[in-house]
Design a protein around this motif. Sequence first.
Motif, mmCIF file in Angstrom:
data_model
loop_
_atom_site.group_PDB
_atom_site.id
_atom_site.type_symbol
_atom_site.label_atom_id
_atom_site.label_comp_id
_atom_site.label_asym_id
_atom_site.label_seq_id
_atom_site.Cartn_x
_atom_site.Cartn_y
_atom_site.Cartn_z
ATOM 1 N N UNK A 198 0.837 -1.205 0.000
ATOM 2 C CA UNK A 198 0.000 0.000 0.000
ATOM 3 C C UNK A 198 0.873 1.256 0.000
ATOM 4 N N UNK A 199 1.962 1.206 0.773
ATOM 5 C CA UNK A 199 2.855 2.365 0.851
ATOM 6 C C UNK A 199 3.536 2.610 -0.503
ATOM 7 N N UNK A 200 4.036 1.537 -1.102
ATOM 8 C CA UNK A 200 4.720 1.661 -2.396
ATOM 9 C C UNK A 200 3.774 2.233 -3.449
ATOM 10 N N UNK A 201 2.517 1.776 -3.445
ATOM 11 C CA UNK A 201 1.536 2.287 -4.413
ATOM 12 C C UNK A 201 1.298 3.780 -4.192
ATOM 13 N N UNK A 202 1.159 4.172 -2.923
ATOM 14 C CA UNK A 202 0.862 5.584 -2.638
ATOM 15 C C UNK A 202 2.023 6.477 -3.065
ATOM 16 N N UNK A 203 3.258 5.973 -2.942
ATOM 17 C CA UNK A 203 4.426 6.755 -3.353
ATOM 18 C C UNK A 203 4.468 6.926 -4.873
ATOM 19 N N UNK A 234 0.674 8.426 -6.032
ATOM 20 C CA UNK A 234 0.219 9.582 -5.262
ATOM 21 C C UNK A 234 -1.270 9.478 -4.917
ATOM 22 N N UNK A 235 -1.710 8.253 -4.706
ATOM 23 C CA UNK A 235 -3.093 8.014 -4.264
ATOM 24 C C UNK A 235 -3.127 6.679 -3.515
ATOM 25 N N UNK A 236 -4.301 6.373 -2.979
ATOM 26 C CA UNK A 236 -4.442 5.160 -2.166
ATOM 27 C C UNK A 236 -4.991 4.031 -3.041
ATOM 28 N N UNK A 237 -4.312 2.867 -3.003
ATOM 29 C CA UNK A 237 -4.727 1.726 -3.830
ATOM 30 C C UNK A 237 -6.183 1.350 -3.561
ATOM 31 N N UNK A 238 -6.557 1.278 -2.283
ATOM 32 C CA UNK A 238 -7.915 0.836 -1.970
ATOM 33 C C UNK A 238 -8.955 1.896 -2.333
ATOM 34 N N UNK A 239 -8.608 3.171 -2.173
ATOM 35 C CA UNK A 239 -9.530 4.233 -2.626
ATOM 36 C C UNK A 239 -9.704 4.140 -4.149
ATOM 37 N N UNK A 240 -8.593 3.909 -4.854
ATOM 38 C CA UNK A 240 -8.675 3.788 -6.312
ATOM 39 C C UNK A 240 -9.531 2.586 -6.707
ATOM 40 N N UNK A 241 -9.370 1.493 -5.951
ATOM 41 C CA UNK A 241 -10.157 0.282 -6.239
ATOM 42 C C UNK A 241 -11.650 0.537 -5.958
ATOM 43 N N UNK A 242 -11.930 1.210 -4.873
ATOM 44 C CA UNK A 242 -13.328 1.490 -4.496
ATOM 45 C C UNK A 242 -13.981 2.426 -5.517
#
Length: 310
Positions: free
Chosen positions: A163-168, A171-179
């Motif tokens: 999750x951290x690597x994705x956000x870096x 520049x967004x949250x993986x789970x927010x993007x998925x939702x």
Amino acid sequence: MPEIRKDFLTGQLVAISEERGERPIFYTRGETDTSREQCPFCPENRHMTPDDIYVSDNKRVRVFPNKYPALTDTPRAYGFHEVIIDTPVHSEKLKDFNAGDITTIFLAIQSRLDHHYKNPKIKYIQIIKNEGQNAGASIYHSHWQLFAMDFIPGMQETIRKNLYAYSQKANSCFLCDLINGKNTSKICEDEYFLAYSPYASTCPHMVNITSKSHIGSFRELDAAALTALSHIIKKVLSALDTIVCGLSYNICFQDMPYNEGHFFVQLIPRIGNLAGFELSTGCFINYVLPEKSSGMLKDIIAKANGKDYN
Ligand SMILES: [Zn+2]
Ligand SMILES: [Zn+2]
């Protein structure tokens, strides 16, 4: 054609193979039902288990230390292992509970999490339910388990790192993007939670139910969110039971260490057993395309719409 997929959150590899679904499967549907007289979780046999450390107001849910703990208050395997009995009725199963009864279980779990997280040595608490013999349940009477430990397990570390690597990177949250994205295998949702089939589901009809907001721990869910979670779990369990009657399954809570990200629940059906390939490689074979599974579950839930799930 079979396809190797990698789950973003866990890093786990999965061979998705619809062809494997063609082979004959003899589902193990039988349950070994112990009699009430021998059942240590029936109310009349309380003398068989340690004393209760939590009892719900309506007396339906009770918690006691596991008589055969995996973790204990000793340095070599420090922690706490508890059993949560969610019904006094020997044969009653979670899918048949009303949503209010499920919320009562959740309140018991929150109370125990609050208790254990006051202990500075406790770094992570795993909540699980094994339902059915194929899911590893050793006792027929419905129950959950709590494991409080002084370390963060590898799976949760991996989820956090990914999750951290994705956000870096994004520049967004993986789970927010998925939702918020259009291409996820969505099954059903409400204001608080989304149920979907993970892209690299490790087994047929696996479902994740994730918090829509940045609530990293189950402890932080308020009354409205707990009620919503009870309803959505009941809906998905009922739909899964339509696909495989009397299904064995595991429920695993995924709290985010350090409260970062989104709390989610994994519903893991146990159709068949893990075999040599899975055990030797850590790579699972799934013969149901996750996006087809989500379509099936979505249809079943849509057809049941109007039916009162309580
Ligand atoms: Zn019982
Ligand atoms: Zn997010």
